[in-house]
Design a protein around this motif. Sequence first.
Motif, PDB file in Angstrom:
ATOM      1  N   GLN A 160      17.617 -27.801 -56.791  1.00  0.00           N
ATOM      2  CA  GLN A 160      18.854 -27.552 -57.532  1.00  0.00           C
ATOM      3  C   GLN A 160      19.136 -26.060 -57.624  1.00  0.00           C
ATOM      4  O   GLN A 160      18.241 -25.265 -57.918  1.00  0.00           O
ATOM      5  CB  GLN A 160      18.670 -28.145 -58.939  1.00  0.00           C
ATOM      6  CG  GLN A 160      19.875 -28.155 -59.815  1.00  0.00           C
ATOM      7  CD  GLN A 160      19.545 -28.790 -61.161  1.00  0.00           C
ATOM      8  OE1 GLN A 160      18.742 -28.253 -61.927  1.00  0.00           O
ATOM      9  NE2 GLN A 160      20.148 -29.931 -61.454  1.00  0.00           N
ATOM     10  N   LEU A 161      20.393 -25.714 -57.338  1.00  0.00           N
ATOM     11  CA  LEU A 161      20.855 -24.349 -57.583  1.00  0.00           C
ATOM     12  C   LEU A 161      21.874 -24.390 -58.710  1.00  0.00           C
ATOM     13  O   LEU A 161      22.801 -25.210 -58.697  1.00  0.00           O
ATOM     14  CB  LEU A 161      21.516 -23.750 -56.339  1.00  0.00           C
ATOM     15  CG  LEU A 161      20.645 -23.470 -55.127  1.00  0.00           C
ATOM     16  CD1 LEU A 161      21.501 -22.825 -54.023  1.00  0.00           C
ATOM     17  CD2 LEU A 161      19.465 -22.560 -55.469  1.00  0.00           C
ATOM     18  N   MET A 162      21.702 -23.525 -59.685  1.00  0.00           N
ATOM     19  CA  MET A 162      22.672 -23.358 -60.761  1.00  0.00           C
ATOM     20  C   MET A 162      23.311 -21.981 -60.578  1.00  0.00           C
ATOM     21  O   MET A 162      22.609 -20.971 -60.573  1.00  0.00           O
ATOM     22  CB  MET A 162      21.990 -23.435 -62.124  1.00  0.00           C
ATOM     23  CG  MET A 162      21.338 -24.767 -62.422  1.00  0.00           C
ATOM     24  SD  MET A 162      20.487 -24.719 -64.026  1.00  0.00           S
ATOM     25  CE  MET A 162      20.098 -26.459 -64.261  1.00  0.00           C
ATOM     26  N   ILE A 163      24.622 -21.972 -60.417  1.00  0.00           N
ATOM     27  CA  ILE A 163      25.344 -20.732 -60.124  1.00  0.00           C
ATOM     28  C   ILE A 163      26.280 -20.421 -61.282  1.00  0.00           C
ATOM     29  O   ILE A 163      27.097 -21.260 -61.673  1.00  0.00           O
ATOM     30  CB  ILE A 163      26.153 -20.867 -58.802  1.00  0.00           C
ATOM     31  CG1 ILE A 163      25.179 -21.142 -57.635  1.00  0.00           C
ATOM     32  CG2 ILE A 163      26.983 -19.622 -58.525  1.00  0.00           C
ATOM     33  CD1 ILE A 163      25.862 -21.444 -56.306  1.00  0.00           C
ATOM     34  N   SER A 164      26.143 -19.233 -61.848  1.00  0.00           N
ATOM     35  CA  SER A 164      26.939 -18.863 -63.023  1.00  0.00           C
ATOM     36  C   SER A 164      28.432 -18.924 -62.721  1.00  0.00           C
ATOM     37  O   SER A 164      28.850 -18.835 -61.573  1.00  0.00           O
ATOM     38  CB  SER A 164      26.589 -17.447 -63.500  1.00  0.00           C
ATOM     39  OG  SER A 164      27.115 -16.490 -62.590  1.00  0.00           O
ATOM     40  N   ARG A 165      29.238 -19.057 -63.767  1.00  0.00           N
ATOM     41  CA  ARG A 165      30.687 -19.140 -63.583  1.00  0.00           C
ATOM     42  C   ARG A 165      31.221 -17.900 -62.868  1.00  0.00           C
ATOM     43  O   ARG A 165      32.127 -17.990 -62.040  1.00  0.00           O
ATOM     44  CB  ARG A 165      31.392 -19.322 -64.933  1.00  0.00           C
ATOM     45  CG  ARG A 165      32.875 -19.624 -64.777  1.00  0.00           C
ATOM     46  CD  ARG A 165      33.550 -19.750 -66.116  1.00  0.00           C
ATOM     47  NE  ARG A 165      33.337 -21.023 -66.743  1.00  0.00           N
ATOM     48  CZ  ARG A 165      34.112 -22.094 -66.565  1.00  0.00           C
ATOM     49  NH1 ARG A 165      35.130 -22.036 -65.727  1.00  0.00           N
ATOM     50  NH2 ARG A 165      33.872 -23.212 -67.201  1.00  0.00           N
ATOM     51  N   GLU A 166      30.655 -16.731 -63.162  1.00  0.00           N
ATOM     52  CA  GLU A 166      31.113 -15.485 -62.535  1.00  0.00           C
ATOM     53  C   GLU A 166      30.858 -15.517 -61.020  1.00  0.00           C
ATOM     54  O   GLU A 166      31.736 -15.206 -60.224  1.00  0.00           O
ATOM     55  CB  GLU A 166      30.409 -14.277 -63.166  1.00  0.00           C
ATOM     56  CG  GLU A 166      30.800 -13.979 -64.607  1.00  0.00           C
ATOM     57  CD  GLU A 166      30.236 -14.979 -65.607  1.00  0.00           C
ATOM     58  OE1 GLU A 166      30.839 -15.139 -66.685  1.00  0.00           O
ATOM     59  OE2 GLU A 166      29.193 -15.621 -65.314  1.00  0.00           O
TER      60      GLU A 166
END
Length: 281
Positions: A93-99
């Motif tokens: 899993q990759l979690m990518i910030s909103r920015e």
Amino acid sequence: MSQPSDYFPILGIHEFTEKQSQGCDLLFNELSGARSIDEPHKHDFFIINLFEKGKGNHIIDFVEYQVCDHQIHLVFPDQVHQWTIEKETVAYQLMISREWYENFLPALRFSSSYYFQHPAFTVSEEIYQLLLHEFQAIKKELHEEKTFWEVIKKRSELIGLLISKSVEGAFKDFEVYNSNPIISKFLNLIDEHFKTERSVSFYADKLNISANYLNIVCKKNLNASASSLIQDRILLEAKRLLKVSEMTVKDIVYDLGFYDHASFSKFFKAQTGMTPSQFKE
């Protein structure tokens, strides 16, 4: 701490890591074994799930998808999701910030509204191996003493391109959503204005076309009227708010721009066959 304007249980990316600071823009996780998210919630960041082995179900915005081997599951910021995955599951899993997500989005190549329709899909063995290589390379880079974030950014963009390569032509409606730019622009405008603007003419004006032509394009391409697409977005938000927010029905009526409780209940029941209170339970 002030409460978010829509009272959702919103999880920020910093809540998923103890090692990184709150300024972290990307996280890597390995998932193995049974786990479940019983209560629907939403994130303020983008998630890419790559399933090596998968069994279970994943509900994204109230639509259920089966979890299978060699699948990608995407969860966009503000979408509501929950899942139950069984013990044989192995995933990354990759979690990518909103920015970072805002800059990452072009790598997906197609409108986010298209992926909302198809958030889960199987990839070929070749694409799976390429994706796995990039996921593992990102994991390795994150464990370096001095993380080279520019390399991680480029690798995540390559992952986006590989995902878009898999999606292209995989679904029957691909050409429909991506051949006519009016469709994706209209859906993006709905997303932006649906709480305050219900009239087809408002959106047609924004697109510099007539309301009649917008309706023709929607019916020809999506087999749905322009007004029904606006209503679908209102309904989705109503479901999100009823199911996972702490807002009262009265607050939801006001938030979604309905005249009164009765008009909201009539709209909701016509669409779902349930009253808002029944759905909330």
